[in-house]
Design a protein around this motif. Structure first.
Motif, PDB file in Angstrom:
ATOM      1  N   UNK A 222       0.858  -1.195   0.000  1.00  0.00           N
ATOM      2  CA  UNK A 222       0.000   0.000   0.000  1.00  0.00           C
ATOM      3  C   UNK A 222       0.887   1.236   0.000  1.00  0.00           C
ATOM      4  N   UNK A 223       1.453   1.580  -1.168  1.00  0.00           N
ATOM      5  CA  UNK A 223       2.442   2.663  -1.228  1.00  0.00           C
ATOM      6  C   UNK A 223       1.914   4.044  -0.847  1.00  0.00           C
ATOM      7  N   UNK A 224       0.599   4.215  -0.806  1.00  0.00           N
ATOM      8  CA  UNK A 224       0.027   5.504  -0.413  1.00  0.00           C
ATOM      9  C   UNK A 224      -0.491   5.490   1.020  1.00  0.00           C
ATOM     10  N   UNK A 225      -0.068   4.509   1.813  1.00  0.00           N
ATOM     11  CA  UNK A 225      -0.418   4.494   3.232  1.00  0.00           C
ATOM     12  C   UNK A 225       0.580   5.394   3.963  1.00  0.00           C
ATOM     13  N   UNK A 226       0.259   6.683   4.022  1.00  0.00           N
ATOM     14  CA  UNK A 226       1.215   7.675   4.510  1.00  0.00           C
ATOM     15  C   UNK A 226       1.455   7.559   6.020  1.00  0.00           C
ATOM     16  N   UNK A 227       0.465   7.103   6.773  1.00  0.00           N
ATOM     17  CA  UNK A 227       0.679   6.896   8.203  1.00  0.00           C
ATOM     18  C   UNK A 227       1.735   5.818   8.437  1.00  0.00           C
ATOM     19  N   UNK A 228       1.717   4.775   7.610  1.00  0.00           N
ATOM     20  CA  UNK A 228       2.717   3.712   7.751  1.00  0.00           C
ATOM     21  C   UNK A 228       4.096   4.195   7.309  1.00  0.00           C
ATOM     22  N   UNK A 229       4.128   5.085   6.327  1.00  0.00           N
ATOM     23  CA  UNK A 229       5.405   5.684   5.927  1.00  0.00           C
ATOM     24  C   UNK A 229       6.000   6.451   7.097  1.00  0.00           C
ATOM     25  N   UNK A 230       5.151   7.211   7.804  1.00  0.00           N
ATOM     26  CA  UNK A 230       5.616   7.945   8.983  1.00  0.00           C
ATOM     27  C   UNK A 230       6.141   6.986  10.047  1.00  0.00           C
ATOM     28  N   UNK A 231       5.455   5.853  10.232  1.00  0.00           N
ATOM     29  CA  UNK A 231       5.907   4.871  11.214  1.00  0.00           C
ATOM     30  C   UNK A 231       7.253   4.265  10.822  1.00  0.00           C
ATOM     31  N   UNK A 232       7.426   4.004   9.527  1.00  0.00           N
ATOM     32  CA  UNK A 232       8.697   3.442   9.066  1.00  0.00           C
ATOM     33  C   UNK A 232       9.830   4.447   9.284  1.00  0.00           C
ATOM     34  N   UNK A 233       9.545   5.729   9.106  1.00  0.00           N
ATOM     35  CA  UNK A 233      10.537   6.766   9.401  1.00  0.00           C
ATOM     36  C   UNK A 233      10.928   6.690  10.877  1.00  0.00           C
ATOM     37  N   UNK A 234       9.947   6.512  11.761  1.00  0.00           N
ATOM     38  CA  UNK A 234      10.231   6.407  13.198  1.00  0.00           C
ATOM     39  C   UNK A 234      11.103   5.185  13.505  1.00  0.00           C
ATOM     40  N   UNK A 235      10.857   4.099  12.787  1.00  0.00           N
ATOM     41  CA  UNK A 235      11.676   2.892  12.971  1.00  0.00           C
ATOM     42  C   UNK A 235      13.136   3.197  12.643  1.00  0.00           C
ATOM     43  N   UNK A 236      13.370   3.879  11.524  1.00  0.00           N
ATOM     44  CA  UNK A 236      14.749   4.189  11.138  1.00  0.00           C
ATOM     45  C   UNK A 236      15.405   5.171  12.107  1.00  0.00           C
ATOM     46  N   UNK A 237      14.615   6.069  12.670  1.00  0.00           N
ATOM     47  CA  UNK A 237      15.174   6.951  13.699  1.00  0.00           C
ATOM     48  C   UNK A 237      15.520   6.141  14.945  1.00  0.00           C
TER      49      UNK A 237
END
Length: 383
Positions: A222-237
């Motif tokens: 789901x490439x347009x699931x922007x909330x999950x994109x934000x979560x993945x950013x948090x994982x990398x941080x």
């Protein structure tokens, strides 16, 4: 003469049975083709002549048109003609669930189960009734039974982890989400939901590699699931792999420019979260910039662990004066109890996040004092 009359009766009954089987097959085919309006208009006035299963299919047409009163009326008629069909009781239960009459639904589901204890749908419907009444343990038992039947449906696998979450049993919830992921269809929304929750629970457990796996798969599906994109950013941080967030942030900024972000992502996104003493701190980045004027860019919301409410913020502030004088693009500020404070610490574009975080922690520990403080008489626009 009697023999001829008996033969005629047998032939007549055979014709009747054939006609009844024929009408049932016709209705089953029409129902499968979703011709609900046709079924209702053509057959509703002939139901007394029809066999139980034919009446059932007409009732199902009303079910698909959400006419609950008519569904119950016709399912009762079908049951009068044949009390051994569990599907009729099941649909009565589902209809009572939609109507919020959960005790009646439970009675109907139990009758269906009494007639056929092998059908996953019946137990899942029963679980829905108990869940709606917040009888979580009873719901858990029903859903678990549903998963143990032949050809179990997806729903109970989806609902079991949510019940464990309601019961505040996160370890069991996570385990159940993994089981859900392994079982249900990858094409379903429930699979996406399972991935999201696995990613979230593993992130909270600081199992960043496992969280990354879940969110990466989710974003691929789901490439347009922007909330999950934000979560993945948090994982990398969390993993301190900041370079991996570059493309993800670009995707969020592009979506912001297109105006397609919703809810709490419309203005900013969370990129890190961490604990400090009894506080939980959420680091957000705002999309908007207001060149030439003061604006906040990176905001650390310091929240009360118990209430979850923000007590104060520490943020990077774009300082036009500092930039004019050849200083850094951002200075650190704090808004607390109606007072705005600034600190003599600055950061340029492309700063090292670890340096910013360390400085914020020094402010929290009061090892750095504010250079200036003010209490504005009216609300400033710092957006």
């Amino acid at each position: 003469m009697k023999k001829i009359r008996l033969t005629l009766i047998i032939v007549f009954l055979g014709v009747m049975n054939y006609a009844q089987e024929n009408i049932t097959s016709e209705l089953e085919k029409a129902y499968g083709e979703e011709k609900y309006d046709l079924i209702i208009s053509k057959h509703s006035d002939k139901l007394n002549e029809y066999p139980a299963k034919a009446v059932y299919y007409v009732a199902m047409a009303y079910y698909m048109k959400a006419n609950d009163k008519k569904v119950l009326e016709l399912m009762d008629l079908s049951i009068q003609k044949d009390k051994t069909d569990p599907d009729a009781y099941f649909i009565k239960g589902m209809t009572f669930n939609y109507m919020g009459q959960f005790d009646k639904a439970i009675e109907s589901f139990n009758k269906a189960i009494e007639l056929d204890s092998t059908n996953s749908n019946y137990f899942s419907g029963l679980g829905d009734s108990f869940l709606s009444q917040k009888k979580y343990k009873e719901a858990l038992t029903a859903y678990t039974n549903a998963t143990e039947k032949n050809e179990p449906i997806d729903r109970p696998f989806t609902m079991i982890p949510q019940i464990y979450a309601e019961l505040n049993q996160p370890d069991k919830a996570l385990e159940a989400f993994y089981k859900s992921k392994q079982t249900i269809s990858k094409e379903s929304d429930s699979y996406i939901n399972a991935l999201y929750n696995i990613g979230l629970y593993e992130f909270l457990n600081k199992e960043y590699d496992k969280s990354e796996m879940a969110f990466k798969e989710l974003v691929e599906l789901a490439p347009d699931d922007f909330h999950s994109i934000s979560k993945l950013i948090q994982v990398y941080y969390g993993k301190k792999e900041y370079k991996k967030t570059k493309l993800l942030k670009e995707k969020l900024y592009n979506a912001y420019k297109q105006g397609i972000l919703k809810d709490n992502l419309k203005e900013e996104f969370c990129y890190d979260q961490f604990e400090w003493k009894d506080k939980y701190i959420f680091a957000y980045e705002r999309f908007a910039v207001n060149e030439g004027k003061l604006y906040y860019k990176h905001i650390f919301y310091v929240t009360n662990e118990k209430s979850g409410k923000t007590e104060f913020t520490i943020q990077t502030e774009n300082s036009p004066v500092s930039v004019e004088l050849g200083g850094p693009k951002y200075v650190l500020g704090m808004d607390r109890n109606g007072t705005h404070s600034t600190f003599r610490y600055g950061f340029d574009e492309g700063f090292n996040y670890d340096d910013l975080k360390k400085t914020v922690l020094l402010i929290l520990e009061e090892k750095i004092k504010a250079g200036a403080s003010s209490r504005p008489t009216k609300k400033n626009n710092r957006g």
